[in-house]
Design an enzyme around this catalytic site. Sequence first.
Site: not given
Length: 700
Positions: A131, A240, A291, A477, A517, A630, A632, A635
């Site tokens: 998600h 989430h 949340s 969800e 949902y 990329d 990582s 970065t």
Amino acid sequence: MAGRRVACCGLSFLAVTMIVLFLAITSVGVALITLLALRNAHSDPDPTYLIGVGRADCTGPPADIPLTAAGIHTRLFSRAFIVDDGKRRVVFVTVEVGMVSQRLRLEVLKALEVKYGPLYRHDNVVLSGTHTHAGPAGYFQYTLFIITSKGYIKPSAQALVDGIVQSVDLAHRSIKPGRIYRSLGTLEDSSLNRSPQSYLNNPQEERDRYKTNTDKQVVVLRLTDADGVGVGMLSWFAVHAVSMNSTNRMVSSDNMGYASYLLEEDQNRGSLPGEGAFVAGFSSSNLGDVSPNTRGPVCVNTGLPCDYLNSSCPVGGTKMCQASGPGEDMFESTRIIGHNIYKKAKELYGKAEEEVTGSLHAAHQWVNMTDVTVQINSTHTARTCKPALGHSFAAGTTDGGGELNFTQGAVEGDPFWDGIRDALLGEPSNETQECHRPKPILLSTGEMPGRIPWHPEIVDVQIITIGSIAVVAVPGEMTTMSGRRIREAVKQELDSGSSLNDTVVVIAGLSNIYTHYITTYEEYQIQRYEGASTIYGPHTLGAYLQKFRHLARAIAQGKESELERGPEPPFFDKLPNLLPAAPADKKPVNTRFGEVLEQVLPVYRVRDKTFLTVEVLQKTTSSWEVVHTDASWETRFHWVKGSYRQSNATVEWRVPPSAQLGSYRIRHFGHYKEMKGFRPVITAYNGTSAVFTVSQTYYY
Ligand SMILES: *[C@@H]1O[C@H](CO)[C@@H](O)[C@H](O)[C@H]1NC(C)=O
Ligand SMILES: *[C@@H]1O[C@H](CO)[C@@H](O)[C@H](O)[C@H]1NC(C)=O
Ligand SMILES: *[C@@H]1O[C@H](CO)[C@@H](O)[C@H](O)[C@H]1NC(C)=O
Ligand SMILES: *[C@@H]1O[C@H](CO)[C@@H](O)[C@H](O)[C@H]1NC(C)=O
Ligand SMILES: *[C@@H]1O[C@H](CO)[C@@H](O)[C@H](O)[C@H]1NC(C)=O
Ligand SMILES: *[C@@H]1O[C@H](CO)[C@@H](O)[C@H](O)[C@H]1NC(C)=O
Ligand SMILES: *[C@@H]1O[C@H](CO)[C@@H](O)[C@H](O)[C@H]1NC(C)=O
Ligand SMILES: *[C@@H]1O[C@H](CO)[C@@H](O)[C@H](O)[C@H]1NC(C)=O
Ligand SMILES: *[C@@H]1O[C@H](CO)[C@@H](O)[C@H](O)[C@H]1NC(C)=O
């Protein structure tokens, strides 16, 4: 039932061995450890299962694609776990993507069938999305999602299909004898209910049974080889993956992905991110109303609280009511929440001693969700509805508000928007309005015209069990309380007829197909975002409770092969791509592609291995060693599209205090597109920075 339970006996032996092992480390030293490990393996010679784990990149094109369009914060991975008891096999895949769509699942299963015949099927493969909201779109086959994704975008979809299939391939190839241990704990301070007013509408007696209005439970499985060496970890926690907020434009695996990143970094010391044999999967769960933005919502323009019921601000409306935290910015919040999840899982992994044994089961059905009769009590039934979204769907949430003037909690329509809707898309039928009451319908997606339906009718319901662990694959969800009701019902069925009450049921969210949902009937009455997005009406959860109970009962009775398959989902041809074809790229005069300083570097090709490297000079060999890609955390790769088809690629390396001192360089790799006549030609390019030094005080 005999097969499904936790081993009672091997356990105490194991615990003793571990204590002895610990003493051995502190007092005597390394030689003894080897000895004891050997003794352990020797005296318990039959590993329970065959286990395979695999991880593969599924990032797709990071530029010119909706949802996220401008670079890479972290790469996205698919992680697959295969378990086999000698008779049956189950596969659980957690993918760093918003959700698994029906189209994606159909394509993956088709590809697996071509490779493996009937080994991996609809009933024994679960695909679950973490998600993250900072992943690609464009892999859906229903009109509403096609419109919001700007079409079916083959490069995105193909990268996901290939990545998932590759993770299963790798898991398949790594299969060897092993064991599984489980451990349960709770994680505080990392989640918050974003619709508490809906939750409060659930019956008092039911709420009284729980201390909190979100689930704090963390379930961890430790997967080892026959010698007890860890090969993987699988966990579930409900939150989430929206620590990265809607202003972010880079691909990111968000908080759950960062937890995987950290545990894999721990266990695969010395490997680059996304490499190394140990695989750590952090799966989504019943996160519908949960949340990660733990400071909660406030009116960001005034600093005052938002209106409790409609999450709106006196000035600026819904858009100004935003949740944030716990960090100072979204990157820090992602890091904190991801680190909390990782730390708890690591602790539970370290003490997972309760061995999971017993046979495997897989139960699956396709269900026409618009056509389920729900038994409410002994005398009354109700029905699910044709899909429809309510007004509050357009309001969004405090984790990301809508653009228009909708608010949450609307139980009446708005003549202005309803008028526009009626003129453009047609009026919802009286029957559908009645069925969804009290939801005021904004989009009657089950009644809208077109060759391709706007929302699915046929939905997957599925449960797999590994001994005493049951994984419920939920196609959307579920809110906290919905998930609790499902877990309780499934546990009751699985435990019935058994003298042990030890089944642990987990919800794997965003699995197999996306249907928005699922709230409880009581939460639905409040019509906040989650209720407005419960698309099959107020009895959606009631229908799932019946269906999942039915699957669990079949498993408990060993009759899952007798389950009706149900109606097969459609596979639509000729899905539209609404994106214009990528234009040819240009460069300013007197420069070449790949020129540093004037980096005019459009990113094009799908699934480059990395768009950047940070390399350190090895003094002894005078060679460059890659220390970051990329993938990582340190970065960031930004892609900024300019005018005249020129764009810039920027590579950022936030030098961590732990960085090795020395000489470094940064490289960037990409592809550009030219037209040779009418033929597009795609060419690789690269650019390398000057050498720079990281010294004791590296602020510059
Ligand atoms: C939200 O609710 C408050 C009262 O609780 C009301 O004053 C306000 O007008 C509502 N906002 C909108 C946009 O409906
Ligand atoms: C997103 O987070 C950034 C900080 O990283 C903040 O400036 C911005 O206001 C946030 N936006 C929303 C919509 O939450
Ligand atoms: C699902 O059920 C509805 C209502 O009975 C029916 O109209 C529809 O054709 C069914 N859909 C499929 C794909 O079978
Ligand atoms: C069954 O549910 C209906 C609808 O909610 C309700 O009117 C009725 O009283 C209930 N009957 C029993 C026996 O609980
Ligand atoms: C939304 O805006 C429209 C057009 O300005 C207006 O007619 C309508 O009443 C507004 N709705 C709400 C709920 O404020
Ligand atoms: C709904 O019912 C009302 C009155 O019963 C009728 O006037 C209206 O045309 C109906 N609407 C639709 C879309 O069928
Ligand atoms: C098992 O569940 C039953 C029914 O819920 C309960 O009566 C019993 O006490 C439970 N046993 C254990 C060992 O928890
Ligand atoms: C790219 O970078 C150059 C040099 O810094 C700058 O002049 C130009 O405006 C940038 N272009 C875009 C599209 O950001
Ligand atoms: C970088 O580009 C140069 C010039 O086009 C090419 O010769 C070289 O092979 C490239 N290096 C890599 C690692 O791709």
